[in-house]
Design an enzyme around this catalytic site. Structure first.
Site, PDB file in Angstrom:
ATOM      1  N   GLY A  25      66.569  26.644  43.220  1.00 40.77           N
ATOM      2  CA  GLY A  25      66.178  25.432  43.921  1.00 40.77           C
ATOM      3  C   GLY A  25      65.455  25.771  45.215  1.00 40.77           C
ATOM      4  N   ASN A  26      64.848  24.778  45.818  1.00 39.98           N
ATOM      5  CA  ASN A  26      64.136  24.971  47.079  1.00 39.98           C
ATOM      6  C   ASN A  26      63.925  23.629  47.757  1.00 39.98           C
ATOM      7  OD1 ASN A  26      61.582  24.335  45.349  1.00 39.98           O
ATOM      8  ND2 ASN A  26      62.278  26.325  44.596  1.00 39.98           N
ATOM      9  N   SER A  42      62.201  32.521  49.800  1.00 37.79           N
ATOM     10  CA  SER A  42      62.476  32.835  48.404  1.00 37.79           C
ATOM     11  C   SER A  42      63.727  33.688  48.244  1.00 37.79           C
ATOM     12  CB  SER A  42      61.280  33.591  47.802  1.00 37.79           C
ATOM     13  OG  SER A  42      61.526  33.966  46.469  1.00 37.79           O
ATOM     14  N   GLU A  73      58.006  28.132  44.493  1.00 42.73           N
ATOM     15  CA  GLU A  73      57.441  26.824  44.147  1.00 42.73           C
ATOM     16  C   GLU A  73      56.690  26.179  45.324  1.00 42.73           C
ATOM     17  OE1 GLU A  73      57.297  26.227  41.226  1.00 42.73           O
ATOM     18  OE2 GLU A  73      59.032  27.115  40.237  1.00 42.73           O
ATOM     19  N   HIS A  92      63.970  20.460  45.301  1.00 40.12           N
ATOM     20  CA  HIS A  92      63.982  20.924  43.905  1.00 40.12           C
ATOM     21  C   HIS A  92      65.383  21.420  43.603  1.00 40.12           C
ATOM     22  CE1 HIS A  92      63.447  23.027  40.267  1.00 40.12           C
ATOM     23  NE2 HIS A  92      63.161  24.215  40.772  1.00 40.12           N
ATOM     24  N   HIS A  94      68.840  22.082  40.698  1.00 33.09           N
ATOM     25  CA  HIS A  94      69.197  22.536  39.355  1.00 33.09           C
ATOM     26  C   HIS A  94      70.558  21.917  38.986  1.00 33.09           C
ATOM     27  CE1 HIS A  94      66.366  26.137  38.711  1.00 33.09           C
ATOM     28  NE2 HIS A  94      65.968  25.520  39.817  1.00 33.09           N
ATOM     29  N   HIS A 156      64.148  23.541  33.423  1.00 36.69           N
ATOM     30  CA  HIS A 156      64.107  24.205  34.732  1.00 36.69           C
ATOM     31  C   HIS A 156      64.922  23.474  35.801  1.00 36.69           C
ATOM     32  CE1 HIS A 156      61.366  26.441  37.796  1.00 36.69           C
ATOM     33  NE2 HIS A 156      62.402  25.927  38.441  1.00 36.69           N
TER      34      HIS A 156
END
Length: 215
Positions: A25-26, A42, A73, A92, A94, A156
């Site tokens: 995730g980000n 990252s 991403e 983002h 998961h 994803h």
């Protein structure tokens, strides 16, 4: 506003809420005054990220602050900002139940009032694309369109957006609850009745113009 601190705190919040696992995730936030975008680094555990680890870049991807490698991403985040002027935060995730549908390439319909009120539109699942690719970024922009505040990335995860970080987190939580309810309906052999477009529009207008203090 200390946007670096916001990124650090939001990373811990995402990890602590069960919306992702490990380093996946980000998160990003855009300063609406400068247009600069602040991103998680990252492959770093969220409880280890400090303000100095946050990467700052322009909308075209030029890094202006930070020594860390930004999230893989980054282009997905920047593409969303370039295409949705009202969006200032992107998460983002998961999450478990949303991933059940992402792995099947299925959309999440607006089956409960909370989803109808803040998700904007059906949560559509993209076609598959490799992580970090321009194709993935383009697919997300297409799935979000002009109205949706969330989409699924095939096999994803999920992408949730908001006018601010609190709004993006609200969408992320409602999406996961909606996915869980959808899963449980299907698991018990049921089928959601759905909410009419007219009622969805009425609820979205209510939230925008009447719901809450000072409206």
């Amino acid at each position: 506003m200390n946007y670096k601190k916001l990124i650090v705190d939001s990373g811990k919040r995402m990890a602590g809420s069960g919306l992702t696992v490990e380093t996946w995730g980000n998160i990003s936030v855009r300063d609406p005054e400068t247009g600069l975008v602040y991103l998680t680094p990252s492959a770093m555990l969220y409880d280890t990220i400090a303000e100095d680890d946050v990467v700052v870049c322009t909308l075209d991807g030029k890094i202006v602050e930070g020594t860390r490698k930004p999230t893989i991403e980054t282009e997905m985040h920047l593409s969303v900002y370039r295409n949705r002027a009202e969006v200032n935060a992107v998460i983002h995730t998961h999450p478990l139940y949303s991933m059940v549908y992402a792995a099947q390439g299925k959309d999440i319909p607006l089956i409960i009032d909370e989803a109808a009120q803040i998700m904007g539109d059906v949560c559509r699942c993209t076609k598959y694309a490799l992580p970090g690719s321009q194709e993935l970024a383009d697919n997300c922009v297409k799935a979000l369109g002009e109205k949706a505040n969330s989409c699924l990335i095939h096999s994803h995860g999920a992408v949730c957006v908001g006018e601010n970080m609190e709004g993006a987190f609200k969408v992320a939580k409602v999406l996961e609850v909606t996915s869980q309810i959808y899963y449980m309906i299907e698991a018990t052999g049921g089928k959601p009745v759905g909410i009419s477009d007219e009622n969805i529009a009425a609820m979205q207008d209510f939230v925008k113009n009447s719901y809450g203090q000072g409206k």
